[in-house]
Design a protein around this motif. Structure first.
Motif, mmCIF file in Angstrom:
data_model
loop_
_atom_site.group_PDB
_atom_site.id
_atom_site.type_symbol
_atom_site.label_atom_id
_atom_site.label_comp_id
_atom_site.label_asym_id
_atom_site.label_seq_id
_atom_site.Cartn_x
_atom_site.Cartn_y
_atom_site.Cartn_z
ATOM 1 N N PRO A 185 0.766 -1.344 -0.238
ATOM 2 C CA PRO A 185 0.005 0.018 0.190
ATOM 3 C C PRO A 185 0.849 1.137 0.037
ATOM 4 O O PRO A 185 1.976 1.385 0.348
ATOM 5 N N ARG A 186 0.278 2.237 -0.551
ATOM 6 C CA ARG A 186 0.940 3.528 -0.233
ATOM 7 C C ARG A 186 -0.033 4.705 -0.349
ATOM 8 O O ARG A 186 -1.362 4.629 -0.934
ATOM 9 N N ILE A 187 0.238 5.695 0.411
ATOM 10 C CA ILE A 187 -0.538 6.862 0.749
ATOM 11 C C ILE A 187 -0.550 7.787 -0.498
ATOM 12 O O ILE A 187 0.590 8.280 -0.945
ATOM 13 N N GLY A 188 -1.686 8.035 -1.075
ATOM 14 C CA GLY A 188 -1.552 8.874 -2.396
ATOM 15 C C GLY A 188 -2.558 9.989 -2.185
ATOM 16 O O GLY A 188 -2.437 10.958 -3.261
ATOM 17 N N SER A 189 -3.375 10.399 -1.048
ATOM 18 C CA SER A 189 -3.950 11.802 -1.022
ATOM 19 C C SER A 189 -3.970 11.952 0.363
ATOM 20 O O SER A 189 -4.083 10.909 1.260
ATOM 21 N N PHE A 190 -3.629 13.097 0.517
ATOM 22 C CA PHE A 190 -3.572 13.700 2.120
ATOM 23 C C PHE A 190 -4.583 14.652 2.789
ATOM 24 O O PHE A 190 -5.478 14.773 1.976
ATOM 25 N N TRP A 191 -4.656 14.707 4.067
ATOM 26 C CA TRP A 191 -5.656 15.532 4.586
ATOM 27 C C TRP A 191 -5.453 16.819 4.106
ATOM 28 O O TRP A 191 -4.455 17.421 3.645
ATOM 29 N N GLY A 192 -6.678 17.440 3.630
ATOM 30 C CA GLY A 192 -6.837 18.868 3.348
ATOM 31 C C GLY A 192 -6.832 19.031 1.809
ATOM 32 O O GLY A 192 -7.003 20.135 1.211
ATOM 33 N N ASP A 193 -6.672 17.995 1.231
ATOM 34 C CA ASP A 193 -6.541 18.055 -0.392
ATOM 35 C C ASP A 193 -7.954 18.311 -0.702
ATOM 36 O O ASP A 193 -9.066 17.860 -0.150
ATOM 37 N N GLY A 194 -8.209 19.081 -2.087
ATOM 38 C CA GLY A 194 -9.390 19.434 -2.252
ATOM 39 C C GLY A 194 -10.312 18.375 -2.687
ATOM 40 O O GLY A 194 -9.997 17.509 -3.448
ATOM 41 N N ARG A 195 -11.776 18.694 -2.610
ATOM 42 C CA ARG A 195 -12.772 17.664 -3.051
ATOM 43 C C ARG A 195 -13.766 18.553 -3.781
ATOM 44 O O ARG A 195 -14.003 19.626 -3.368
ATOM 45 N N ASP A 196 -14.647 17.885 -4.665
ATOM 46 C CA ASP A 196 -15.684 18.329 -5.166
ATOM 47 C C ASP A 196 -15.256 19.732 -5.848
ATOM 48 O O ASP A 196 -16.009 20.930 -5.343
ATOM 49 N N GLU A 197 -14.354 19.732 -6.740
ATOM 50 C CA GLU A 197 -13.725 21.113 -7.293
ATOM 51 C C GLU A 197 -13.660 22.286 -6.357
ATOM 52 O O GLU A 197 -14.099 23.303 -6.490
ATOM 53 N N GLY A 198 -13.187 22.031 -5.106
ATOM 54 C CA GLY A 198 -12.887 22.649 -3.848
ATOM 55 C C GLY A 198 -14.104 23.117 -3.152
ATOM 56 O O GLY A 198 -13.845 23.772 -2.098
ATOM 57 N N GLY A 199 -15.108 22.294 -3.284
ATOM 58 C CA GLY A 199 -16.339 22.523 -2.499
ATOM 59 C C GLY A 199 -15.990 22.175 -0.914
ATOM 60 O O GLY A 199 -16.871 22.474 -0.152
ATOM 61 N N ARG A 200 -15.232 20.987 -1.022
ATOM 62 C CA ARG A 200 -14.796 20.748 0.654
ATOM 63 C C ARG A 200 -13.219 20.077 0.630
ATOM 64 O O ARG A 200 -12.544 20.077 -0.384
ATOM 65 N N LYS A 201 -12.875 19.881 1.846
ATOM 66 C CA LYS A 201 -11.521 19.509 2.104
ATOM 67 C C LYS A 201 -11.569 17.957 2.451
ATOM 68 O O LYS A 201 -12.345 17.454 3.097
ATOM 69 N N GLY A 204 -9.052 12.865 5.752
ATOM 70 C CA GLY A 204 -8.533 11.801 5.860
ATOM 71 C C GLY A 204 -7.348 11.396 5.171
ATOM 72 O O GLY A 204 -6.819 12.540 4.622
ATOM 73 N N VAL A 205 -6.759 10.276 4.817
ATOM 74 C CA VAL A 205 -5.845 10.009 4.041
ATOM 75 C C VAL A 205 -6.242 8.847 3.134
ATOM 76 O O VAL A 205 -6.987 7.818 3.616
ATOM 77 N N ASP A 206 -6.184 8.737 1.692
ATOM 78 C CA ASP A 206 -6.485 7.698 1.091
ATOM 79 C C ASP A 206 -5.037 6.654 0.678
ATOM 80 O O ASP A 206 -3.968 7.073 0.414
ATOM 81 N N ILE A 207 -5.365 5.403 0.990
ATOM 82 C CA ILE A 207 -4.272 4.400 0.936
ATOM 83 C C ILE A 207 -4.465 3.657 -0.175
ATOM 84 O O ILE A 207 -5.435 2.684 -0.228
ATOM 85 N N PHE A 208 -3.714 3.512 -1.400
ATOM 86 C CA PHE A 208 -4.148 2.977 -2.556
ATOM 87 C C PHE A 208 -3.513 1.457 -2.458
ATOM 88 O O PHE A 208 -2.151 1.145 -1.898
ATOM 89 N N ALA A 209 -4.041 0.474 -3.050
ATOM 90 C CA ALA A 209 -3.514 -0.952 -2.771
ATOM 91 C C ALA A 209 -4.463 -1.646 -3.640
ATOM 92 O O ALA A 209 -5.674 -1.315 -4.268
ATOM 93 N N PRO A 210 -4.197 -2.837 -4.287
ATOM 94 C CA PRO A 210 -5.149 -3.551 -5.253
ATOM 95 C C PRO A 210 -6.320 -3.852 -4.789
ATOM 96 O O PRO A 210 -6.545 -4.137 -3.302
ATOM 97 N N LYS A 211 -7.123 -4.310 -5.218
ATOM 98 C CA LYS A 211 -8.638 -4.450 -4.953
ATOM 99 C C LYS A 211 -8.654 -5.673 -4.146
ATOM 100 O O LYS A 211 -8.081 -6.704 -4.407
ATOM 101 N N ARG A 212 -9.457 -5.752 -2.909
ATOM 102 C CA ARG A 212 -9.654 -6.858 -2.276
ATOM 103 C C ARG A 212 -8.339 -7.231 -1.112
ATOM 104 O O ARG A 212 -8.187 -8.459 -0.622
#
Length: 440
Positions: A185-201, A204-212
């Motif tokens: 796994p690797r962390i690919g998105s961090f706390w405070g990154d923009g979401r919904d075209e800047g509508g929210r922050k 959490g963190v997104d941890i990417f890994a193969p499905k299942r």
């Protein structure tokens, strides 16, 4: 050469050594469990040593060093020396983040018969709050940071003991990583990154890994919720034991636990997926932490990257020694780094007392007691600069202060002295086997 103890000092030393082995029975011990440092202080008082010059100085120094700590950045390592003929101690201030686990390790030479009391304080207004403690007869001090802020570590040795120590401070995660290592796994998105075209922050963190790939319990605890929602898809909430926060696992392909289920570190919570609003993204776990006040940044809780301090490279031969500056523009810094700011520019041949070494720096004291860091490349051994014959009688003082410092001896006219350094209007000299200060 071994020093011979005068009888009064010998008996004081025997008494203080006995204090180190006795049990505390003072009033503080009735109401609370004392830290090793406070228990030792109580034993000094119980046996009347707080009324001796050395005992009272030790007690006063405990507060003094905490009120004037030196600044460091962690990870950090220093090798220092505590001398048995001085009342010593040191305090270091650094920043720590909630969710980190501090690991404070002290090794000693000699290993036995030399106690160092370690106390960790959190800055809290004018009165630092004691949060953790240990001594070097016990295990390494580990402490989970509950609040982001500045912390102060005090090291103070028992009286009439000497030795070398190496202190290492590192910071790692207080939780286990929430995705199985099998998925790399690797962390690919961090706390405070923009979401919904800047509508929210991003909360959490997104941890990417193969499905299942297994999403796993990051702590021992209890599953408090298993549900589905529009943003998170298949989600799981769990409460770590003795914690004041809840862990949030989202975008799971499937959940593998039930509400109320007790789990231990490494148990499978669910399988990584891309449910909820992550349907168009690669599979990942959204990992969040929620308190009664809302979401907090989880990175420090799970960041596996534990940085190690740079090894000590400054020559250790100068520990517990007097050196002098070798450059006209030597600077004393508030941090052991040229990224800090210079608190003073020192003249050539300024004497400095070396108490510790860190990286390529020395932790030093100026003759007036000011402390800081100097690059080891700008100091040299305080040997003889020149010899002079006195034209008049001169008093030799134990500090560069003729008004307040006690006089060590009188040097008579015609006597030769070796000049070792200079500070303000005083010379550090060696005369007849005594080293001290005289006016220029």
């Amino acid at each position: 050469m071994r020093k011979h103890l005068h009888k009064p000092i010998f008996f004081i030393m025997l008494g203080i050594m006995a204090v180190a082995c006795s049990k505390s029975k003072g009033p503080l011990a009735i109401f609370k469990k004392l830290s090793p440092h406070d228990a030792y202080a109580q034993r000094l008082k119980d046996n009347g040593f707080d009324r001796t010059a050395m005992g009272s100085a030790w007690l006063l120094n405990a507060d003094k060093v905490v009120s004037a700590p030196l600044n460091i950045n962690i990870p950090y390592q220093e090798t220092g020396y505590f001398a048995d003929d001085k009342v010593t101690g040191t305090a270091l201030r650094f920043d720590a983040k909630r969710g980190q686990k501090l690991r404070i390790s002290i090794t000693k030479k000699p290993v036995t018969n030399f106690a160092i009391y370690a106390d960790l304080f959190q800055e809290n207004g004018t009165q630092p709050k004691l949060t953790a403690f240990a001594d070097t007869t016990g295990a390494t001090l580990e402490h989970e940071v509950k609040q982001t802020g500045k912390y102060i570590l005090r090291l103070q040795p028992e009286l009439l003991r000497s030795g070398e120590y190496t202190l290492t401070i590192t910071a790692g995660p207080s939780l286990s990583f929430p995705v199985s290592a099998s998925g790399k796994p690797r962390i690919g998105s961090f706390w405070g990154d923009g979401r919904d075209e800047g509508g929210r922050k991003h909360e959490g963190v997104d941890i990417f890994a193969p499905k299942r790939t297994p999403a796993i319990a990051a702590a021992d605890g209890t599953v408090t919720g298993v549900s589905v929602n529009n943003l998170g898809g298949n989600v799981v909430f769990m409460r770590p034991a003795d914690a004041d926060y809840t862990l949030y696992y989202a975008h799971l392909d499937v959940q593998t636990v039930q509400p109320g289920q007790n789990v231990v570190i490494g148990d499978t919570i669910g399988l990584v997926g891309n449910t909820g609003n992550a349907r168009t993204t690669p599979p990942h776990l959204h990992f969040g932490i929620y308190t009664n006040s809302g979401a907090i940044d989880p990175l420090a809780f799970v960041d596996k990257a534990i940085k190690q301090p740079l090894p000590v490279s400054a020559p250790l031969k100068n520990l517990n020694a007097i050196v002098r500056t070798s450059s006209k523009s030597s600077r004393l810094y508030n941090l052991p780094s040229e990224k800090g700011f210079a608190v003073q520019t020192m003249a050539l041949n300024t004497p400095l007392a070396v108490s510790a070494a860190t990286d390529a720096w020395y932790k030093v004291s100026l003759p007036d007691g000011q402390t800081g860091y100097i690059s080891s490349k700008y100091v040299t051994t305080a040997n003889t600069i020149r010899n002079i014959a006195l034209k008049t009688n001169q008093s030799l003082y134990n500090a560069p202060d003729s008004l307040n410092a006690p006089r060590k001896k009188l040097i008579t006219a015609g006597e030769k002295v070796a000049v070792l350094g200079a500070y303000r209007n005083y010379l550090l000299v060696s005369a007849g086997g005594e080293t001290g200060w005289m006016m220029e």
